[in-house]
Structure formats: structure tokens, C-alpha cells
Design a protein around this motif. Sequence first.
Motif, mmCIF file in Angstrom:
data_model
loop_
_atom_site.group_PDB
_atom_site.id
_atom_site.type_symbol
_atom_site.label_atom_id
_atom_site.label_comp_id
_atom_site.label_asym_id
_atom_site.label_seq_id
_atom_site.Cartn_x
_atom_site.Cartn_y
_atom_site.Cartn_z
ATOM 1 N N CYS A 172 9.983 5.609 -9.014
ATOM 2 C CA CYS A 172 9.452 4.356 -9.587
ATOM 3 C C CYS A 172 10.251 3.154 -9.090
ATOM 4 O O CYS A 172 9.684 2.119 -8.744
ATOM 5 C CB CYS A 172 9.454 4.425 -11.106
ATOM 6 S SG CYS A 172 8.704 2.982 -11.892
ATOM 7 N N THR B 137 4.392 10.045 -10.411
ATOM 8 C CA THR B 137 3.372 10.634 -11.279
ATOM 9 C C THR B 137 3.367 12.154 -11.164
ATOM 10 O O THR B 137 3.232 12.861 -12.164
ATOM 11 C CB THR B 137 1.985 10.062 -10.918
ATOM 12 O OG1 THR B 137 2.053 8.634 -11.016
ATOM 13 C CG2 THR B 137 0.904 10.585 -11.832
ATOM 14 N N VAL C 222 7.100 -2.960 -3.727
ATOM 15 C CA VAL C 222 6.096 -3.936 -4.152
ATOM 16 C C VAL C 222 6.700 -5.337 -4.177
ATOM 17 O O VAL C 222 6.094 -6.293 -3.687
ATOM 18 C CB VAL C 222 5.503 -3.558 -5.529
ATOM 19 C CG1 VAL C 222 4.722 -4.703 -6.132
ATOM 20 C CG2 VAL C 222 4.627 -2.321 -5.412
ATOM 21 N N ALA D 281 9.340 2.486 -5.427
ATOM 22 C CA ALA D 281 8.002 1.897 -5.328
ATOM 23 C C ALA D 281 8.005 0.447 -5.802
ATOM 24 O O ALA D 281 7.414 -0.421 -5.158
ATOM 25 C CB ALA D 281 7.011 2.716 -6.152
ATOM 26 N N THR D 282 8.679 0.193 -6.900
ATOM 27 C CA THR D 282 8.704 -1.167 -7.442
ATOM 28 C C THR D 282 9.431 -2.120 -6.497
ATOM 29 O O THR D 282 8.978 -3.252 -6.273
ATOM 30 C CB THR D 282 9.351 -1.173 -8.839
ATOM 31 O OG1 THR D 282 8.600 -0.277 -9.683
ATOM 32 C CG2 THR D 282 9.370 -2.549 -9.444
ATOM 33 N N VAL E 288 0.824 -1.209 0.000
ATOM 34 C CA VAL E 288 0.000 0.000 0.000
ATOM 35 C C VAL E 288 0.860 1.263 0.000
ATOM 36 O O VAL E 288 0.589 2.213 -0.744
ATOM 37 C CB VAL E 288 -0.971 -0.008 1.205
ATOM 38 C CG1 VAL E 288 -1.682 1.321 1.357
ATOM 39 C CG2 VAL E 288 -1.977 -1.140 1.053
ATOM 40 N N GLU E 289 1.908 1.284 0.814
ATOM 41 C CA GLU E 289 2.748 2.480 0.890
ATOM 42 C C GLU E 289 3.547 2.721 -0.385
ATOM 43 O O GLU E 289 3.985 3.844 -0.636
ATOM 44 C CB GLU E 289 3.660 2.406 2.112
ATOM 45 C CG GLU E 289 2.912 2.618 3.405
ATOM 46 C CD GLU E 289 3.812 2.736 4.615
ATOM 47 O OE1 GLU E 289 5.046 2.844 4.456
ATOM 48 O OE2 GLU E 289 3.275 2.750 5.735
ATOM 49 N N TYR F 99 4.750 5.769 -6.067
ATOM 50 C CA TYR F 99 4.218 5.861 -7.431
ATOM 51 C C TYR F 99 3.522 7.207 -7.633
ATOM 52 O O TYR F 99 3.590 7.802 -8.706
ATOM 53 C CB TYR F 99 3.257 4.710 -7.733
ATOM 54 C CG TYR F 99 3.939 3.403 -8.051
ATOM 55 C CD1 TYR F 99 4.915 3.303 -9.032
ATOM 56 C CD2 TYR F 99 3.590 2.240 -7.374
ATOM 57 C CE1 TYR F 99 5.535 2.099 -9.323
ATOM 58 C CE2 TYR F 99 4.199 1.027 -7.656
ATOM 59 C CZ TYR F 99 5.166 0.969 -8.638
ATOM 60 O OH TYR F 99 5.775 -0.231 -8.930
ATOM 61 N N GLY F 100 2.856 7.701 -6.600
ATOM 62 C CA GLY F 100 2.238 9.028 -6.673
ATOM 63 C C GLY F 100 3.266 10.129 -6.834
ATOM 64 O O GLY F 100 3.065 11.077 -7.606
ATOM 65 N N LEU G 210 2.254 2.956 -3.112
ATOM 66 C CA LEU G 210 1.416 3.891 -3.868
ATOM 67 C C LEU G 210 1.875 5.339 -3.684
ATOM 68 O O LEU G 210 1.750 6.149 -4.601
ATOM 69 C CB LEU G 210 -0.045 3.739 -3.469
ATOM 70 C CG LEU G 210 -0.702 2.402 -3.819
ATOM 71 C CD1 LEU G 210 -2.104 2.330 -3.222
ATOM 72 C CD2 LEU G 210 -0.719 2.182 -5.312
ATOM 73 N N ALA G 211 2.397 5.669 -2.512
ATOM 74 C CA ALA G 211 2.898 7.032 -2.275
ATOM 75 C C ALA G 211 4.081 7.323 -3.197
ATOM 76 O O ALA G 211 4.170 8.410 -3.787
ATOM 77 C CB ALA G 211 3.291 7.207 -0.813
#
Length: 141
Positions: free
Chosen positions: A109, A92, A116, A112-113, A82-83, A88-89, A85-86
Motif C-alpha cells: 500500500c 489486496t 500515485v 502504491a500510494t 496506472v502501475e 494495490y492489487g 494498481l499492480a
Amino acid sequence: MPLKKINTVLAAAFILFILWFGAEFILSPETTAPGFGLPSWPSGDGDGFLIVKGIRDVVMALVLGVLLVTGHRRALGWALLVEALAAYGDMTTVLAHHGSVATALGVHCLTATLMVVNGALIMRETRKVAAAPATPAPQPA
């Protein structure tokens, strides 16, 4: 090295990295901000918004740290997923505001990857449940 130990080390590394990065934004936003990847920064008293980002990162790191220390591995895996996503945000945001593509992909990126992947590995690791031994308990004489 067993998978559980590798995942624990990776999770601890992410926690320390996020904690350090958040603390940097709180303590010296004006020197840390250019590494975020956006082409321009708020003028005037915009440092307050950068401190908010730092507080977000510190709190995220503390949540992960509590889950790691208390041994809630499945929850840790979910929290990493879930974190991510921050991050990745953040990627973006940098791309949407014509910031550095290299920083968006190479920092946000990638982070975040990796979060994940580590979260998924922890989830996979905790899905295996050890079977109870089939031998009966000893009976008193």
C-alpha cells in the motif's frame, strides 16, 4: 531543489526499487517470496509462479525507465498512476488470503500510494506550459 528534479529522483528510485525487487523474484524466488506477505506458498514446483511476478515487476520498471530516460514526463506520470494498481492489487491479494496486514499496508500500500503521489506530482508539473516570449523576432537590416 526544484520540483522537477525531486520528481525525477523519486521516479528513478521507484524504477530501481521495482527492478531490484523483480530481479530478486526471478533469481531467488524461494528466499524472496516470504517478504511478499502471504501466509503460505505453493508447494512443489510453485516457484514458476513467483518468477512470473518477478518478470512483471522487471517489465514495469523498464517501461518507467524508458519514459524517464526519453523525457516523456506526462506519459511517465500516467504510467506511474496506472502501475500503482499492480501494487494495490498485491496488497489486496495479501489481505484477501489472510496474509500479513503489516506487509500489505507497509510495503504494498505504501509503495502504491507513493507511486500515485509521484505520478500526480509529475502530471501537475508537466501541465504548466511556458508562454512564448512576447518580443518580436529581430528583422534583417
